[in-house]
Design an enzyme around this catalytic site. Structure first.
Site, short mmCIF file in Angstrom:
data_model
loop_
_atom_site.label_atom_id
_atom_site.label_comp_id
_atom_site.label_asym_id
_atom_site.label_seq_id
_atom_site.Cartn_x
_atom_site.Cartn_y
_atom_site.Cartn_z
N GLY A 117 -0.04 -10.48 19.41
CA GLY A 117 -1.33 -10.80 19.36
C GLY A 117 -1.74 -11.77 18.27
N TYR A 160 -7.25 -19.22 32.13
CA TYR A 160 -8.14 -18.85 31.16
C TYR A 160 -9.37 -19.61 30.98
CZ TYR A 160 -4.29 -15.56 30.10
OH TYR A 160 -3.31 -14.82 30.21
N CYS A 219 -3.38 -28.12 44.99
CA CYS A 219 -4.70 -27.95 45.86
C CYS A 219 -5.44 -26.91 45.40
CB CYS A 219 -4.42 -27.84 47.31
SG CYS A 219 -3.37 -29.20 47.75
N GLU A 220 -5.94 -26.98 44.13
CA GLU A 220 -6.61 -25.85 43.58
C GLU A 220 -7.47 -26.74 42.53
OE1 GLU A 220 -7.17 -22.70 43.74
OE2 GLU A 220 -5.57 -22.51 45.39
C1 LIG Z 1 2.35 -10.14 25.55
C2 LIG Z 1 2.86 -9.10 24.82
C3 LIG Z 1 3.18 -9.33 23.61
C4 LIG Z 1 3.16 -10.79 22.88
O1 LIG Z 1 1.92 -11.25 22.90
P1 LIG Z 1 1.66 -12.55 22.07
O2 LIG Z 1 0.03 -12.85 22.11
O3 LIG Z 1 2.48 -13.72 22.73
O4 LIG Z 1 1.91 -12.53 20.64
C5 LIG Z 1 3.47 -8.05 22.69
N1 LIG Z 1 3.66 -6.94 23.03
C6 LIG Z 1 3.29 -6.66 24.40
C7 LIG Z 1 3.28 -5.38 24.79
C8 LIG Z 1 2.66 -7.69 25.30
O5 LIG Z 1 2.22 -7.53 26.42
#
Ligand SMILES: *Cc1c(COP(=O)(O)O)cnc(C)c1O
Length: 421
Positions: free
Chosen positions: A230, A314, A341-342
Site C-alpha cells: 500500500g 480506476y 471496443c470499450e
Molecule cells: C496487492 C497486495 C499487496 C501489494 O500492494 P501494493 O499496493 O502493490 O503495495 C500486498 N499485500 C496484499 C495482501 C495485496 O493484496
C-alpha cells in the site's frame, strides 16, 4: 514534486524498437535495485526487516530474481505465484502466502515450500488442517473494521472481504496455541496507494498495540508484524513521494514507544509492497497509429487497456511523454486511446501534450507494478513483451509478446482443430 524522466533517449529507444516492436513494458534494473536498497536502509534500525514483494504487481521471474538478490521475499496469493517464486529461487519462509478464499492446492504447495501461511479467516484453520496440515508458523490477517479510514482502492475495512475481526483474531490465535503452534506472525493491509507517511504510522500503532494485547492476553510473542503493502507512488508529477526514511523513523518511534516496554524487542517488521518497489521503474512504450478528430482530438496507440488497465479501471492518472518531445510545449489537448471496443480504453483524457505525429513513440509512466500483470485478452488483444533495461545499459527480453498461437492454445474442438490445420 517527483521528476518524471524516462531512462533512455529517443535514439536509443528507436534502436530497441527496431528489435522489439511496440508495445512493450520496459523495466529499469538499476533503479529497482537502488529503490530496494533504500527501503531496507530506511528500516535498518528494526531487529529484522522483511519485504515480501507482492508478486501480483509484476509476476516476472527475472524481476523476482533481482529483488531476491536485494534481499526481498515474495508475497503470493495463487498457486502459479507460489511456483513463480520457487522457480525464481525464493523458497521457505521467504514466501508469505497472503491469499483469501484459498483453495486446498495453494495451501498444500505453500506447506511443501515451507512458506509462511497468513490465514484470511478463522474458518481456514480447519480447512488448512484438513487439506494440508498445520505449519510451524502461522499468521493471521487482521481487519480492524470501522476504525481506520481506508482509501478509494481498498475502501472501508469493514466493507473489505479480507481478514479476521478483532474478536476472531484473539480466538484464532487461542485455537492455534491449543493446537501446539509456537511461532506466530500478525498481518494487515488496510491501505493502498497511500502517499502520506502518517497512514503507515497509524497502521503500525494499531498493529503494535494489538501485538502487545495478544502478548498480555494469550502469552504469545509475535515473530513478525507484516504491515502489508500500500505504499503509494507519485503517479502525477505534482504528487508527493513517500519519504521512506521518514516513514522508517516514524515507525521506529512507535516501535520504541509500544513494543519495547512490552518486552517485544525481537518482533520483526515486514512489508509486502509491490507498487512502491517496481511501480515507478516500469514504462509502457507504444507507437501512435492514428490521430482522429471528431468532437475531440484522439491519439490512437498500438497499446490498449489490455496492456495497462489502471486508467480505464480506476480512472488512474499515468504520466505520458512523447519520446524526443520531452521539452516541447504542451500545445494540444488529446484523449490518448487504445483500440478496445470499450470507451474506457483511454490512457488519458483531456491531456495536454506536445503536437503528436503518427509514428511518434509514446511513453506511459509508472507501469512497473499492476501494469502488465493486470493484462487480459479481451477483444482478442494480445499481451505485450516485457524488457529489462539492465544495469550495463543492454536490453534483455524477459517475456516475449503473446502470439496468435498462444491465444488459440487453450481452445478445444472447432477452433483448436482449425489451428492444427
Ligand atoms: C496487492 C497486495 C499487496 C501489494 O500492494 P501494493 O499496493 O502493490 O503495495 C500486498 N499485500 C496484499 C495482501 C495485496 O493484496
Amino acid at each position: 514534486m517527483s521528476k518524471k524522466i524516462f531512462p533512455l533517449n529517443a535514439d536509443k529507444l528507436e534502436k530497441i524498437i527496431e528489435k522489439y516492436p511496440t508495445p512493450f513494458h520496459i523495466y529499469d534494473e538499476k533503479a529497482i535495485r537502488a529503490n530496494m536498497r533504500r527501503l531496507f536502509k530506511a528500516f535498518s534500525w528494526a531487529p529484522g526487516f522483511r519485504e515480501y514483494y507482492a508478486v501480483k504487481a509484476a509476476p516476472n521471474p527475472r524481476l523476482l530474481q533481482i529483488l531476491a538478490e536485494e534481499g526481498a521475499g515474495a508475497d503470493c496469493s495463487s498457486l502459479p505465484e507460489l511456483i513463480l517464486s520457487e522457480k525464481s529461487g525464493i523458497i521457505g519462509e521467504k514466501i508469505m502466502l497472503t491469499s483469501n478464499d484459498t483453495p486446498a492446492d495453494e495451501f498444500q504447495k505453500a506447506i511443501a515450500l515451507g512458506a509462511i501461511i497468513n490465514l484470511d479467516d478463522i474458518s481456514h484453520i480447519a480447512y488448512l488442517e484438513k487439506n494440508a496440515g498445520l505449519p510451524e508458523i502461522v499468521s493471521f490477517r487482521y481487519n480492524p473494521g470501522p476504525v481506520l479510514e481506508g482509501n478509494d482502492i481498498i475502501g472501508k475495512p469493514e466493507e473489505a472481504k479480507y481478514g479476521l475481526t478483532r474478536e476472531q483474531i484473539f480466538e484464532a490465535y487461542t485455537i492455534m496455541k491449543e493446537k501446539g503452534i509456537k511461532r506466530f506472525g500478525l498481518h494487515t493491509m488496510v491501505i493502498s496507494n497511500e502517499l502520506s507517511e502518517n497512514a503507515f504510522s497509524a497502521t503500525a500503532e494499531m498493529m503494535f498495540t494489538l501485538a502487545v494485547e495478544l502478548k498480555e492476553k494469550l502469552g504469545i510473542s509475535m515473530e513478525f508484524i507484516n504491515l502489508g503493502g500500500g505504499i503509494g507512488i507519485p503517479y502525477k508529477p505534482e504528487d508527493n513521494e513517500v519519504n521512506l526514511e521518514i516513514m522508517g523513523e516514524n515507525i521506529k518511534k512507535i516501535y520504541e514507544k509500544i513494543m519495547l516496554p512490552a518486552g517485544l524487542n525481537k518482533t520483526e517488521i515486514a512489508f509486502e509492497s509491490g507498487r512502491a518497489i517496481t511501480g515507478p521503474y516500469g514504462y509502457l512504450v507504444s507507437t501512435v497509429l492514428h490521430e482522429k478528430k471528431t468532437y475531440k482530438d484522439y491519439i490512437g496507440l498500438d497499446a490498449s487497456m489490455a496492456n495497462l488497465m489502471r486508467p480505464g479501471m480506476y480512472g488512474a492518472y499515468h504520466h505520458i511523454v512523447v519520446a524526443g518531445k520531452e521539452n516541447e510545449q504542451p500545445v494540444n489537448t488529446y484523449d490518448v486511446t487504445g483500440s478496445l471496443c470499450e470507451n474506457c480504453d483511454k490512457f488519458a483524457v483531456d491531456r495536454k501534450l506536445p503536437e503528436i505525429a503518427i509514428g511518434d513513440k509514446v511513453i506511459i509512466f509508472d507501469t512497473g507494478a499492476h501494469g502488465h500483470s493486470m493484462g487480459f485478452n479481451y477483444n482478442g488483444k494480445l499481451r505485450s513483451a516485457e524488457l529489462l533495461l539492465k544495469e550495463d545499459g543492454s536490453i534483455e527480453l524477459i517475456r516475449r509478446a503473446e502470439t496468435i498461437d498462444d491465444y488459440f492454445a487453450t481452445l478445444g474442438g472447432f477452433a483448436g482443430s482449425i489451428m492444427q490445420e
